[in-house]
Design an enzyme around this catalytic site. Structure first.
Site, PDB file in Angstrom:
ATOM      1  N   ASP A   1      34.092  29.773  33.573  1.00  9.81           N
ATOM      2  CA  ASP A   1      35.169  28.847  33.914  1.00  9.81           C
ATOM      3  C   ASP A   1      34.973  27.511  33.176  1.00  9.81           C
ATOM      4  O   ASP A   1      35.923  26.937  32.646  1.00  9.81           O
ATOM      5  CB  ASP A   1      35.163  28.645  35.435  1.00  9.81           C
ATOM      6  CG  ASP A   1      36.122  27.570  35.890  1.00  9.81           C
ATOM      7  OD1 ASP A   1      37.320  27.861  35.965  1.00  9.81           O
ATOM      8  OD2 ASP A   1      35.676  26.442  36.150  1.00  9.81           O
TER       9      ASP A   1
ATOM     10  N   GLU B   1      36.722  35.593  33.307  1.00  5.50           N
ATOM     11  CA  GLU B   1      35.911  34.369  33.247  1.00  5.50           C
ATOM     12  C   GLU B   1      34.424  34.718  33.154  1.00  5.50           C
ATOM     13  O   GLU B   1      33.676  34.093  32.397  1.00  5.50           O
ATOM     14  CB  GLU B   1      36.165  33.504  34.484  1.00  5.50           C
ATOM     15  CG  GLU B   1      37.501  32.780  34.447  1.00  5.50           C
ATOM     16  CD  GLU B   1      37.664  31.802  35.598  1.00  5.50           C
ATOM     17  OE1 GLU B   1      38.317  30.786  35.412  1.00  5.50           O
ATOM     18  OE2 GLU B   1      37.126  32.087  36.697  1.00  5.50           O
TER      19      GLU B   1
END
Lengths: 248, 248
Positions: A70, A140
């Site tokens: 992320d 992610e």
């Protein structure tokens, strides 16, 4: 250098099981390069529901890599937009970035590039929608794995070349970004409520001023926002209100 | 390579004005390396209040670099904690990171390393506290400038060696991190209100369950949270409530 790397890959490759070789091929397809070290990728495709406990109270699921990925995505997208729009202010860039890395966008891209084929999760008693964000989260985590395995530059190349450029139409995203104020007003109309944007304070900061706007809905204070113009402060307050009221 | 770079620096250096040379020295002190290109640093130390318009509706202030630097900081701190705490889950890492990059922390570090001496802002009619976050923001912009000028690795070195290691006591931060639930309860006691944590839903996801907790204060729903245990869902809801109620 290239030759050495190839030899290294081959020697590692031989030791892989059939399942591992399949993962290596998928990674090559999705990321564009073969793994040096397969381990982080194996963790990235492993949802909490199938993760083993490696230590008391600690499961080796993909959530740590998701946290790292992320942050990698955040920086790479931030830089990409920073360079692409040299005369846009940080509000524009922040908003565009949040649309690009939103759950919905990431889930969509994850499905398109084949993440569902490599993610392992417990399918028992699972309805199709019970894990809406499972694929986006795994994407992610995959970014996190690439970062751990190959560092920042390869991660950036993967994100820009394999995710951003082929799967996002920036012009369209910019055009369809509704502003928060109109979103909020639409919502209040649909729900027969009355919104009120009140300018409650101006903070004098010398050459410029900061405005504070409070939104009330049916006379109940919902959110505050601030900005260097009333319009910006309204947007800021409306964004906050949309979050609180869970308006998509 | 080293010699070429030195020559390049010297040839550039000669053209600097006295004021620019002062900035170069300060950057060298703070960041640990001299700028290749001074321009991004000059923008980084320029607050909106003194920024010139370079285009209609666009000021060359440090806010774009702050947006970029924020993302750089985010990744570097994320990675640092990821490696330092291999057996901590993403909730722990996320919480610790948010304390490290909080406004308060960054303002404090910015003051310590000498950011106030290089930031340019409009001092007219300004009270000492009218720009609480000015220095922290400028520090983020400086990180952005280092990134633009020298790339990721130098930025990481700057952040880890010059900010994280000397100015943060991680053990202390971990020990003093109050949990959100107790923060919220303290606040309600101080304000003679009654909090209520209600478990409103359990989502069955096969081998594990997700819990949804709603917090009401004086019977008014304030925030919801979710998590893989009731305790985590309560923390999540309490964190949300603290944000909404602006509890520090």
């Amino acid at each position: 250098m290239g030759r050495l790397t190839n030899n290294r890959l081959k020697s590692v490759f031989k030791k892989y099981s059939k399942e591992e070789r399949r993962l290596v091929s998928s990674i090559k397809m999705i990321v564009g390069t073969k793994p040096f070290n397969l381990k982080p990728y194996q963790i990235a495709v492993q949802h909490t529901s199938v993760a083993k406990s490696v230590k008391k109270g600690f499961k080796e699921s993909n959530e740590r890599l998701e946290y790292l990925g992320d942050a990698v995505l955040g920086l790479v997208v931030a830089e990409y937009l920073f360079k692409k729009f040299p005369f846009k202010d940080e509000g524009f860039l922040t908003e565009l970035r949040s649309r690009i890395v939103s759950r919905d966008s990431l889930n969509h891209v994850a499905r398109t590039i084949g993440i569902p084929q490599i993610v392992r999760f417990d399918k028992k008693r699972k309805t199709p929608n019970s894990h809406k964000s499972l694929y986006g989260n795994a994407l992610e985590a995959l970014v996190g794995a690439v970062y751990v395995d190959k560092g920042f530059n390869t991660s950036r190349k993967f994100i820009v070349q394999k995710l951003l450029k082929p799967h996002y139409d920036l012009e369209e995203i910019i055009n369809t970004t509704k502003n928060y104020k109109s979103k909020l007003i639409e919502w209040t109309q649909k729900n027969s409520k009355t919104p009120n944007f009140e300018h409650i304070q101006t903070i004098d900061k010398g050459h410029f001023k900061e405005f504070i706007i409070q939104i009330q809905i049916d006379d109940e204070p919902i959110a505050k926002g601030h900005g260097l113009s009333k319009k910006k402060a309204e947007q800021d307050a409306a964004r906050e209100a949309c979050t609180i009221l869970e308006i998509e």
